[in-house]
Design a protein around this motif. Sequence first.
Motif, PDB file in Angstrom:
ATOM      1  N   SER A  74       0.831  -1.203   0.000  1.00  0.00           N
ATOM      2  CA  SER A  74       0.000   0.000   0.000  1.00  0.00           C
ATOM      3  C   SER A  74       0.863   1.249   0.000  1.00  0.00           C
ATOM      4  O   SER A  74       0.501   2.273  -0.589  1.00  0.00           O
TER       5      SER A  74
ATOM      6  N   LEU B  63      -0.798   0.406  -4.561  1.00  0.00           N
ATOM      7  CA  LEU B  63      -1.642  -0.771  -4.656  1.00  0.00           C
ATOM      8  C   LEU B  63      -1.605  -1.351  -6.064  1.00  0.00           C
ATOM      9  O   LEU B  63      -1.564  -0.600  -7.048  1.00  0.00           O
TER      10      LEU B  63
ATOM     11  N   LYS C  65      -2.594  -2.895  -9.640  1.00  0.00           N
ATOM     12  CA  LYS C  65      -3.740  -2.698 -10.524  1.00  0.00           C
ATOM     13  C   LYS C  65      -4.591  -3.952 -10.608  1.00  0.00           C
ATOM     14  O   LYS C  65      -5.806  -3.910 -10.648  1.00  0.00           O
TER      15      LYS C  65
ATOM     16  N   SER D 126      -5.337  -6.756  -8.386  1.00  0.00           N
ATOM     17  CA  SER D 126      -5.188  -7.258  -7.026  1.00  0.00           C
ATOM     18  C   SER D 126      -5.243  -8.779  -6.968  1.00  0.00           C
ATOM     19  O   SER D 126      -4.554  -9.407  -6.164  1.00  0.00           O
TER      20      SER D 126
ATOM     21  N   ASP E 260      -8.351   1.657  -4.947  1.00  0.00           N
ATOM     22  CA  ASP E 260      -7.923   2.216  -6.228  1.00  0.00           C
ATOM     23  C   ASP E 260      -8.989   3.126  -6.820  1.00  0.00           C
ATOM     24  O   ASP E 260      -8.689   3.997  -7.637  1.00  0.00           O
ATOM     25  N   GLU E 261     -10.249   2.914  -6.395  1.00  0.00           N
ATOM     26  CA  GLU E 261     -11.360   3.721  -6.902  1.00  0.00           C
ATOM     27  C   GLU E 261     -11.651   4.919  -6.002  1.00  0.00           C
ATOM     28  O   GLU E 261     -12.585   5.676  -6.275  1.00  0.00           O
TER      29      GLU E 261
ATOM     30  N   LYS F  82      -4.408   5.417  -1.717  1.00  0.00           N
ATOM     31  CA  LYS F  82      -3.109   4.904  -1.289  1.00  0.00           C
ATOM     32  C   LYS F  82      -2.901   5.120   0.203  1.00  0.00           C
ATOM     33  O   LYS F  82      -2.523   4.201   0.936  1.00  0.00           O
TER      34      LYS F  82
END
Length: 360
Positions: A30, A34, A36, A38, A203-204, A209
């Motif tokens: 993290s 992170l 892309k 996962s 990520d959204e 982060k």
Amino acid sequence: MGILAVITSFIGLSYYAVLGGWVIRYIFVSVTGLPKSSEAFFTSFTGNTGSQIIYYLVFMVITVAIVVMGIQKGIEKSCKIMMPLLIVCLIVIVIRSCTLPGAGEGIKFFLKPDFSKLTPGAFLSALGQVFFSLSLGTGATITYGAYLGKNQNIPKSAVSIAFFDTMVAMIAGFAILPAVFAFGFSPTSGPSLMFQTLPAVFDEMTGGKIFGVVFFVLVLFAAVSTSIAFLEVVVSFAVNTFKVGRAKASVISAVLITCLGIPCALSFGIWSDIKIAGKTFFDLGDYLVSNVSLPIGGILACIFIGWVWKSKNAEKEVTNEGKISFKLVSVWSVLIKFVLPVVIFIIFVTSNPWIMDLFQ
């Protein structure tokens, strides 16, 4: 009952530390950014022998260090700050997860009952999860109970713990399952769901982060609070039984647990094809604890409290000789002596075909 609790905590920590190692790995990832993909990262990481062992050992070292130095004041004070922060983080994740495109299917999956799934095995799994989540049958409640003062309101604490445990579990469900369907993951992936879905959620998010680092640090603290409970049971037993120092007992116990746990850590990689009774080392450890030893420990605890120690003596201890109110004590006594042992036993037997085979 005591010996079984020690064995349960021993096995429980051996595979639980695997998850703790994953959390540490995700703290670092993290910080650096992170992944892309996962799901691909998780598969790659858990399949890497070196990484699995290293992070497993790091988590065990953290656990041992806390138990050696003493846990009462540090953990109690820290929990008052970090656990509420973890809940706040979860609520933020819930908001973002439930507003993702396609999240509605996950909410429906989570809340809409499917009564065809209510098999004896499902009840046993739920029972095992409740026992594990509340540390029933592991000896942790007995060990930590030694730290309580006489004025501690045990009935009130028991109700509060069960309520908040359930509440956090529901919040976690809303945080993870909507994202599972939004990103096309499998809802049957088990413990790995958190490590596959939440990075995708972060990520959204704006500032995802930073939020990811904070979240996994708090999850690490929650994981350590459980691991030290497991180890404390084993260490307390060793100190009182073999009359050894706390530091020595902690290190020796941790080394033995680690030897048992390394195969669990490798169950997702090079040893994934090695199975006992159709289960990997990790799954076997989880099964033995959640589906076997915890229910048996619960039955033995009910028998001991209700019939050996006697529920009247337990009532005196719980109420501090009548100074603390326990209005449902008569109902509790009946449940402990007659209802719970039978219910747990029925669920346990009907959910394990191998037990039925013993009587045929």
